[in-house]
Design a protein around this motif. Structure first.
Motif, PDB file in Angstrom:
ATOM      1  N   ALA A 263      -3.684 -31.344 -29.600  1.00  0.00           N
ATOM      2  CA  ALA A 263      -2.945 -31.066 -28.286  1.00  0.00           C
ATOM      3  C   ALA A 263      -3.736 -31.123 -27.069  1.00  0.00           C
ATOM      4  O   ALA A 263      -3.502 -31.637 -25.988  1.00  0.00           O
ATOM      5  CB  ALA A 263      -2.131 -29.946 -28.510  1.00  0.00           C
ATOM      6  N   LEU A 276       0.387 -37.937 -30.649  1.00  0.00           N
ATOM      7  CA  LEU A 276       0.671 -37.375 -29.545  1.00  0.00           C
ATOM      8  C   LEU A 276       1.599 -38.721 -28.824  1.00  0.00           C
ATOM      9  O   LEU A 276       2.204 -38.358 -27.697  1.00  0.00           O
ATOM     10  CB  LEU A 276      -0.379 -37.091 -28.507  1.00  0.00           C
ATOM     11  N   ARG A 282       4.764 -35.332 -31.598  1.00  0.00           N
ATOM     12  CA  ARG A 282       4.046 -34.691 -30.646  1.00  0.00           C
ATOM     13  C   ARG A 282       4.788 -33.406 -30.566  1.00  0.00           C
ATOM     14  O   ARG A 282       4.139 -32.352 -30.270  1.00  0.00           O
ATOM     15  CB  ARG A 282       4.405 -35.421 -29.425  1.00  0.00           C
ATOM     16  N   LYS A 286       2.724 -29.567 -30.772  1.00  0.00           N
ATOM     17  CA  LYS A 286       2.775 -28.688 -29.737  1.00  0.00           C
ATOM     18  C   LYS A 286       3.251 -27.407 -30.179  1.00  0.00           C
ATOM     19  O   LYS A 286       2.792 -26.325 -29.624  1.00  0.00           O
ATOM     20  CB  LYS A 286       3.354 -29.262 -28.371  1.00  0.00           C
ATOM     21  N   SER A 290       1.000 -24.052 -29.979  1.00  0.00           N
ATOM     22  CA  SER A 290       1.626 -22.991 -29.031  1.00  0.00           C
ATOM     23  C   SER A 290       1.773 -21.714 -29.851  1.00  0.00           C
ATOM     24  O   SER A 290       1.874 -20.726 -29.356  1.00  0.00           O
ATOM     25  CB  SER A 290       2.801 -23.372 -28.304  1.00  0.00           C
TER      26      SER A 290
END
Length: 328
Positions: A263, A276, A282, A286, A290
């Motif tokens: 990321a 990505l 992607r 992410k 996260s």
């Protein structure tokens, strides 16, 4: 009965199809506990043997996990990557993508121990699948149930490794095509890429991104510009021997740090950066970055089972090798 008559015929057909095809693993002859009666101790034996090696050399986890991947992507999960070359044949082991594989002695030791308990029963292909699961769990990763029942192939060709294994410079279109050909999904692609959270790479696998990406002495713009000097300090032009950690600081522990690195545009390979460039991959990168890998462990087990089902030999096909490096 009156209610049943109201159901359109095509819906009944769909129902029948879903019943028979809900579990493709069972349909292909693999199942959890395949050796329950013929070799009930097989998983305990393999885990004990694997733990013996990993406790002394934890860096073997990554190449052993990759060995299973490299086996399945060439001729299916039939143990063909374990066969030695002969005077008349260059086996998969000799192909450039496989020359960095290590840990064959672990599989051989596990096979020898299993043969002692249950001669001629358990395939090398199954032992490799179990070893791959065990090395991940032994370095703090997930553990999943491994369907077994594979039989060993008798053919191993270096040329097929070159044409079937996705190289580290593939873009997302090439990666998706490679996985689709094996019956794997885009999610399987991004999840299995997470295996890069452990292990190392030799410089030549990524130095084109540092020194001459488009042939003009430039760098890959998809790589974090602040990360490039750090990589250049480790890999000088022409360096073919130095190895670099895939995920600095946690390459011996199976976790979701890989996605955090990707990321930040610090994935080592072009194939890492490629994740990505697609909306689905992607989004997954992410999400795991996260949430500290909230679903990664569970997803990884599912995708490993999916991968382990590629092109398997079952029933009377193939053989049960006595020694993993040689056909009977």
């Amino acid at each position: 009965m009156a209610t049943l008559k109201l159901i359109p015929v095509f819906l009944l057909l769909q129902l029948v199809i879903s019943v028979f095809f809900v579990d493709p693993i069972t349909a292909q002859g693999l199942k959890v506990g395949f050796y329950k009666k013929t070799c009930p101790s097989v998983e305990a034996i393999v885990k004990k043997t694997t733990a013996h090696f990993i406790s002394r050399a934890p860096t073997l986890a990554s190449p052993l996990l990759r060995m299973h991947f490299h086996d399945c992507f060439v001729r299916g999960c039939d143990g063909s990557v374990l066969l030695n070359s002969t005077a008349t044949n260059q086996a998969e082991k000799s192909a450039i993508p496989n020359q960095s594989l290590r840990g064959f002695q672990v599989v051989d030791a596990a096979k020898a121990a299993v043969e002692k308990a249950c001669p001629g029963v358990v395939s090398c292909a199954d032992i490799l699948a179990l070893v791959a699961r065990d090395v991940v769990s032994l370095i703090e990763g997930p553990r999943w149930e491994v369907p077994t029942g594979r039989r060993d192939g008798r053919v191993s060709l270096a040329s097929e490794a070159l044409t079937n294994l996705p190289p580290p410079f593939f873009n997302i279109t090439q990666l998706k095509a490679s996985f689709t050909r094996k019956g794997l999904s885009v999610k399987d692609l991004v999840v299995l890429s997470g295996g890069h959270t452990i292990g190392n790479s030799h410089c030549p696998s990524f130095t084109n991104r540092l020194y001459n990406f488009t042939g003009k002495g430039d760098t890959d713009t998809s790589l974090d510009s602040n990360y490039i000097p750090k990589l250049k300090s480790k890999c000088k032009p022409g360096d073919v021997t130095t190895i670099v950690e895939m995920v600095p600081g946690s390459f011996k522990t199976f976790d979701a740090d890989y996605y955090t690195l990707v990321a930040k545009r610090r994935g080592l390979f072009q194939s890492d950066a490629a994740l990505l460039t697609d909306s689905d991959t992607r989004a997954y990168v992410k999400l795991q970055a996260s949430t500290h890998g909230s679903t990664f462990f569970q997803d990884f087990g599912v995708s490993m089972v999916n991968m382990g089902n590629i092109g398997v030999l079952t029933g009377s096909a193939g053989e049960i090798r006595k020694h993993c490096a040689f056909v009977n």
